[in-house]
Design an enzyme around this catalytic site. Structure first.
Site, PDB file in Angstrom:
ATOM      1  N   TYR A  43       0.832  -1.197   0.000  1.00 18.73           N
ATOM      2  CA  TYR A  43       0.000   0.000   0.000  1.00 18.73           C
ATOM      3  C   TYR A  43       0.874   1.258   0.000  1.00 18.73           C
ATOM      4  CZ  TYR A  43      -3.547  -3.357   1.596  1.00 18.73           C
ATOM      5  OH  TYR A  43      -4.374  -4.435   1.725  1.00 18.73           O
ATOM      6  N   HIS A 107       1.239 -11.887   1.568  1.00 25.08           N
ATOM      7  CA  HIS A 107       0.110 -11.222   0.915  1.00 25.08           C
ATOM      8  C   HIS A 107      -0.400 -12.033  -0.275  1.00 25.08           C
ATOM      9  CE1 HIS A 107      -1.461  -6.873   0.096  1.00 25.08           C
ATOM     10  NE2 HIS A 107      -2.402  -7.757  -0.098  1.00 25.08           N
ATOM     11  N   SER A 155      -9.262 -10.812   2.434  1.00 29.97           N
ATOM     12  CA  SER A 155     -10.398  -9.905   2.311  1.00 29.97           C
ATOM     13  C   SER A 155     -11.557 -10.290   3.233  1.00 29.97           C
ATOM     14  CB  SER A 155     -10.877  -9.872   0.867  1.00 29.97           C
ATOM     15  OG  SER A 155     -11.720  -8.779   0.665  1.00 29.97           O
ATOM     16  N   PRO A 156     -11.331 -10.242   4.556  1.00 31.45           N
ATOM     17  CA  PRO A 156     -12.393 -10.587   5.492  1.00 31.45           C
ATOM     18  C   PRO A 156     -13.597  -9.674   5.335  1.00 31.45           C
ATOM     19  CG  PRO A 156     -10.549  -9.578   6.625  1.00 31.45           C
ATOM     20  CD  PRO A 156     -10.113  -9.782   5.207  1.00 31.45           C
ATOM     21  N   GLY A 158     -14.921  -7.394   6.913  1.00 31.21           N
ATOM     22  CA  GLY A 158     -14.797  -5.990   7.290  1.00 31.21           C
ATOM     23  C   GLY A 158     -14.208  -5.098   6.208  1.00 31.21           C
ATOM     24  N   ARG A 159     -13.735  -5.680   5.099  1.00 30.99           N
ATOM     25  CA  ARG A 159     -13.141  -4.865   4.038  1.00 30.99           C
ATOM     26  C   ARG A 159     -14.172  -3.849   3.544  1.00 30.99           C
ATOM     27  NH1 ARG A 159      -9.964  -6.849  -1.345  1.00 30.99           N
ATOM     28  NH2 ARG A 159      -9.215  -4.787  -1.891  1.00 30.99           N
ATOM     29  N   GLY A 160     -13.765  -2.619   3.477  1.00 32.83           N
ATOM     30  CA  GLY A 160     -14.662  -1.566   3.036  1.00 32.83           C
ATOM     31  C   GLY A 160     -15.479  -0.960   4.163  1.00 32.83           C
ATOM     32  N   PHE A 162     -14.547   0.808   6.656  1.00 37.55           N
ATOM     33  CA  PHE A 162     -14.135   2.162   7.005  1.00 37.55           C
ATOM     34  C   PHE A 162     -14.438   3.119   5.872  1.00 37.55           C
ATOM     35  CE2 PHE A 162     -10.980  -0.544   9.279  1.00 37.55           C
ATOM     36  CZ  PHE A 162     -11.617  -0.452  10.490  1.00 37.55           C
TER      37      PHE A 162
END
Length: 162
Positions: A43, A107, A155-156, A158-160, A162
């Site tokens: 990132y 990753h 990509s659990p 919770g992705r997205g 926030f």
């Protein structure tokens, strides 16, 4: 979670920098009880630096980051080599401004070398790290357990969030 870098413009509509906004989001997230943060070296250093600033002086249950996926002059690539893992861990420690990463993992898979080579390189980086028990499907655990490596779902849900 990527709060900077190639995923986002660097300023918001109200003129705040992505760093200011990202730190605010992480502070609020931690105030609400989220204690497991996950980032990645791919990132960009600005993201791990942002996370480091946001967590300074705060208690987390788990700080996670990962490597093996990288940006090169030719685009995106994989590198699961011992040398790259060692270099990536060192950079993440510096960028996050921490002495220890609770969970460091692969990753993406570098298909140019046996996965065991990457896992052995990751295991070498465990010096001084806490051991944690993780549950997963029975066919995956024996290999990872033998190498002392935890498993994290890609990509659990919770992705997205926030």
């Amino acid at each position: 979670m990527c709060l900077s870098g190639f995923h986002l413009d660097q300023t918001t509509q109200d003129g705040k920098t992505r760093e200011e906004e990202g730190i605010h989001v992480l502070h609020r997230t931690m105030e609400l009880g989220i204690t497991h943060l996950d980032t990645s070296n791919v990132y960009g250093p600005c993201n791990e630096v942002l996370v480091g600033k946001a967590i300074a002086g705060r208690k987390l249950d788990c700080l996670a980051t990962k490597s093996a996926f990288k940006i090169t002059s030719a685009g995106f690539g994989m590198d699961g080599s011992r040398e790259y893992v060692r270099s990536a861990v060192g950079k993440s420690l510096k960028w996050l401004d921490v002495k220890q990463i609770d969970l460091y993992y692969q990753h993406w898979v570098d298909r140019t070398l046996p996965i065991e080579d990457t896992w052995k390189a990751l295991k070498e980086q465990l010096q001084g790290a806490k051991s944690r028990t993780r549950d997963a499907e029975a066919d995956v655990i024996p290999t990872c357990r033998g190498l002392g490596i935890g498993i994290v779902a890609y990509s659990p849900p919770g992705r997205g969030l926030f």
